[in-house]
Design a protein around this motif. Structure first.
Motif, PDB file in Angstrom:
ATOM      1  N   MET A  11       0.835  -1.208   0.000  1.00 30.87           N
ATOM      2  CA  MET A  11       0.000   0.000   0.000  1.00 30.87           C
ATOM      3  C   MET A  11       0.869   1.257   0.000  1.00 30.87           C
ATOM      4  O   MET A  11       0.561   2.223  -0.695  1.00 30.87           O
ATOM      5  N   GLU A  12       1.960   1.233   0.752  1.00 29.02           N
ATOM      6  CA  GLU A  12       2.865   2.381   0.782  1.00 29.02           C
ATOM      7  C   GLU A  12       3.479   2.646  -0.598  1.00 29.02           C
ATOM      8  O   GLU A  12       3.564   3.791  -1.045  1.00 29.02           O
ATOM      9  N   ILE A  13       3.889   1.575  -1.279  1.00 24.52           N
ATOM     10  CA  ILE A  13       4.456   1.717  -2.625  1.00 24.52           C
ATOM     11  C   ILE A  13       3.412   2.319  -3.575  1.00 24.52           C
ATOM     12  O   ILE A  13       3.702   3.233  -4.342  1.00 24.52           O
ATOM     13  N   THR A  21      -5.525   3.639  -1.860  1.00 20.66           N
ATOM     14  CA  THR A  21      -5.466   2.218  -1.519  1.00 20.66           C
ATOM     15  C   THR A  21      -6.299   1.928  -0.278  1.00 20.66           C
ATOM     16  O   THR A  21      -6.531   2.794   0.560  1.00 20.66           O
ATOM     17  N   THR A  22      -6.738   0.688  -0.167  1.00 18.12           N
ATOM     18  CA  THR A  22      -7.516   0.245   0.978  1.00 18.12           C
ATOM     19  C   THR A  22      -7.366  -1.262   1.134  1.00 18.12           C
ATOM     20  O   THR A  22      -6.933  -1.948   0.203  1.00 18.12           O
ATOM     21  N   VAL A  36      -7.742   1.016  -5.198  1.00 14.37           N
ATOM     22  CA  VAL A  36      -6.917  -0.190  -5.211  1.00 14.37           C
ATOM     23  C   VAL A  36      -7.068  -0.910  -3.878  1.00 14.37           C
ATOM     24  O   VAL A  36      -6.804  -0.349  -2.817  1.00 14.37           O
ATOM     25  N   GLN A  37      -7.499  -2.162  -3.950  1.00 12.10           N
ATOM     26  CA  GLN A  37      -7.659  -3.000  -2.770  1.00 12.10           C
ATOM     27  C   GLN A  37      -6.492  -3.977  -2.705  1.00 12.10           C
ATOM     28  O   GLN A  37      -6.198  -4.672  -3.682  1.00 12.10           O
ATOM     29  N   GLN A  57      -2.905 -10.169  -3.272  1.00 12.39           N
ATOM     30  CA  GLN A  57      -3.817  -9.925  -4.390  1.00 12.39           C
ATOM     31  C   GLN A  57      -4.102  -8.432  -4.442  1.00 12.39           C
ATOM     32  O   GLN A  57      -4.388  -7.813  -3.417  1.00 12.39           O
ATOM     33  N   VAL A  58      -4.004  -7.862  -5.640  1.00 14.53           N
ATOM     34  CA  VAL A  58      -4.280  -6.441  -5.832  1.00 14.53           C
ATOM     35  C   VAL A  58      -5.450  -6.330  -6.809  1.00 14.53           C
ATOM     36  O   VAL A  58      -5.368  -6.790  -7.947  1.00 14.53           O
ATOM     37  N   ASN A  59      -6.540  -5.730  -6.317  1.00 15.45           N
ATOM     38  CA  ASN A  59      -7.732  -5.514  -7.130  1.00 15.45           C
ATOM     39  C   ASN A  59      -7.891  -4.025  -7.387  1.00 15.45           C
ATOM     40  O   ASN A  59      -7.875  -3.236  -6.446  1.00 15.45           O
ATOM     41  N   VAL A  60      -8.043  -3.657  -8.645  1.00 15.04           N
ATOM     42  CA  VAL A  60      -8.283  -2.262  -9.004  1.00 15.04           C
ATOM     43  C   VAL A  60      -9.755  -2.136  -9.382  1.00 15.04           C
ATOM     44  O   VAL A  60     -10.225  -2.795 -10.309  1.00 15.04           O
TER      45      VAL A  60
END
Length: 125
Positions: A11-13, A21-22, A36-37, A57-60
């Protein structure tokens, strides 16, 4: 051993890219800006006892398909360009396990692009 908080490090990146982000989606999510989750999935043991491989996992989420896809690919390019030093610890290597792909939903109100990353980390203490 204490390992980096990989979820927060990612999340920091992504915050550094100017992305919102969340971890948990708000119930009333309705915005034109992609959200972005970042989710920490069950991980894999590392090849050595002092290493760990985390699965993220990254969900947009976004209203429009094309901008949502562009953000998902931008995230992949940024994460896999590591290593990344963060305030949560070092992410030694990020590998894209499942490339960003469209998640099919019943309605046209929201688009989701999802990708899965393997992140190698070492203890911070």
């Amino acid at each position: 051993m204490i390992f980096p908080d990989t979820e927060r490090a990612v999340m920091e990146i992504l915050d550094g890219l100017g992305l919102e982000t969340t971890i948990h989606l708000p119930k009333d999510y309705a915005t034109d800006t992609p959200l972005v989750q970042v989710l920490n999935l069950p991980g894999n043991p590392g090849p050595e006892p002092f290493l760990r491989t985390e699965t993220i996992q990254v969900n947009v989420h976004g209203r429009d398909r094309d901008p949502t896809r562009v953000v998902a690919n931008q995230i992949r390019d940024e994460l896999t360009a590591g290593p990344h030093g963060t305030t949560y610890g070092l992410l030694d290597q990020v590998t894209c396990q499942v490339s960003p792909h469209d998640v099919i939903l019943d309605g046209d109100l929201l688009n989701i692009y999802s990708a899965t990353y393997l992140i190698d980390v070492r203890p911070i203490s």
